[in-house]
Design an enzyme around this catalytic site. Structure first.
Site, PDB file in Angstrom:
ATOM      1  N   HIS A   1      12.651  -6.313  50.224  1.00  7.81           N
ATOM      2  CA  HIS A   1      13.755  -7.163  49.785  1.00  7.81           C
ATOM      3  C   HIS A   1      14.279  -6.782  48.402  1.00  7.81           C
ATOM      4  CE1 HIS A   1      12.497 -10.559  52.773  1.00  7.81           C
ATOM      5  NE2 HIS A   1      13.182  -9.596  53.336  1.00  7.81           N
TER       6      HIS A   1
ATOM      7  N   GLY B   1       0.343 -15.019  52.706  1.00  4.10           N
ATOM      8  CA  GLY B   1       1.229 -15.878  51.928  1.00  4.10           C
ATOM      9  C   GLY B   1       2.665 -15.898  52.389  1.00  4.10           C
TER      10      GLY B   1
ATOM     11  N   GLU C   1      -1.481 -22.521  54.704  1.00  5.27           N
ATOM     12  CA  GLU C   1      -1.353 -23.326  55.918  1.00  5.27           C
ATOM     13  C   GLU C   1      -0.809 -22.437  57.018  1.00  5.27           C
ATOM     14  OE1 GLU C   1       3.036 -25.210  54.864  1.00  5.27           O
ATOM     15  OE2 GLU C   1       1.229 -26.388  54.489  1.00  5.27           O
TER      16      GLU C   1
ATOM     17  N   ALA D   1      -4.776 -17.493  48.392  1.00  5.31           N
ATOM     18  CA  ALA D   1      -4.793 -16.037  48.495  1.00  5.31           C
ATOM     19  C   ALA D   1      -5.779 -15.414  47.524  1.00  5.31           C
ATOM     20  CB  ALA D   1      -3.385 -15.479  48.254  1.00  5.31           C
TER      21      ALA D   1
END
Length: 236
Positions: free
Chosen positions: A113, A179, A207, A223
């Site tokens: 990105h 993550g 989660e 993490a």
């Protein structure tokens, strides 16, 4: 599981905002769907850049400056250790635009990105390192055009090096997602691609993500705890 991988196995690791959140970098979307106080549509689309380049450039200037106040955490360091020690192919594909993986020492790394510490020339498509503020109309050092913008993949634009990522996913023995929300494509589809080609798949997250059902195993927790534990088990 995963501790019996061959030293020549190919590992592809996808990291998202969750790995840098413990270093103090805001996650992609906050309360109310805002990104650090801004609507995503106002700071991360081609239309936003055309409509209000001053706002967009200032937003990324602030995020770039904020990098000076954060440091890599144990998860970044563990992945850098794996990168250095793993004899087979490994590629860390990050959705994050910060430089924490690099500062931790990772080298086999791809920013799909874009990067905060880079500027993109819209005239010649060249990229150059950029550490300070980047006002609209910044001059490209390669072609001289006053056409620099943040080197960030906006919504509606194609992420970088997708062909390279696809090739690695096709021969990966293990795909690990760390993550990530599993909500942003094309990265959200990597697990299915890797699984379809026969890879084992592991999710490390606070989660379950939206794509948890596609993983062979999901481990929940921070993490900074889960990643070092997994890397220690892998390296033995």
């Amino acid at each position: 599981m995963f501790s019996d991988m061959s030293p020549q196995s190919t590992i592809v690791i996808l990291t998202g905002a969750g790995i840098s959140a413990e270093s103090g970098i805001a996650t992609f979307r906050g309360p109310g769907g805002l990104w650090e106080g801004h609507r995503v549509e106002d700071v991360c689309t081609p239309d936003a850049l055309a409509r209000d380049p001053v706002l967009v450039h200032r937003f990324y200037d602030a995020r770039r400056a904020a990098l000076a106040d954060v440091v890599p955490n144990a998860a970044h360091k563990a992945l850098a250790l794996l990168d250095a020690a793993w004899p087979g192919d490994v590629l860390i594909v990050t959705q994050n635009v910060d430089d924490l993986h690099e500062r931790a020492g990772a080298r086999r790394l791809l920013h799909m990105h874009g990067e905060l510490l880079s500027a993109l020339c819209t005239a010649c498509a060249g990229r150059q390192e950029w550490a300070g503020s980047l006002p609209p109309g910044g001059q490209c050092r390669a072609c001289g055009a006053a056409a620099l913008r943040p080197d960030i993949v906006f919504f509606g634009e194609m992420p970088y090096q997708m062909d390279r990522i696809a090739a690695l996913l096709a021969r990966a023995d293990l795909f690990v997602s760390i993550g990530t929300s599993g909500a942003v494509y094309p990265a959200a589809g990597f697990v299915q691609t890797a699984r379809n080609f026969g890879a084992q798949t592991l999710e490390l997250n606070l989660e379950p993500s939206e794509g948890s059902v596609f993983f062979s195993e999901t481990r929940l927790g921070a993490a900074s705890v889960l990643v070092p534990e997994w890397v220690d088990g892998l390296l033995g």
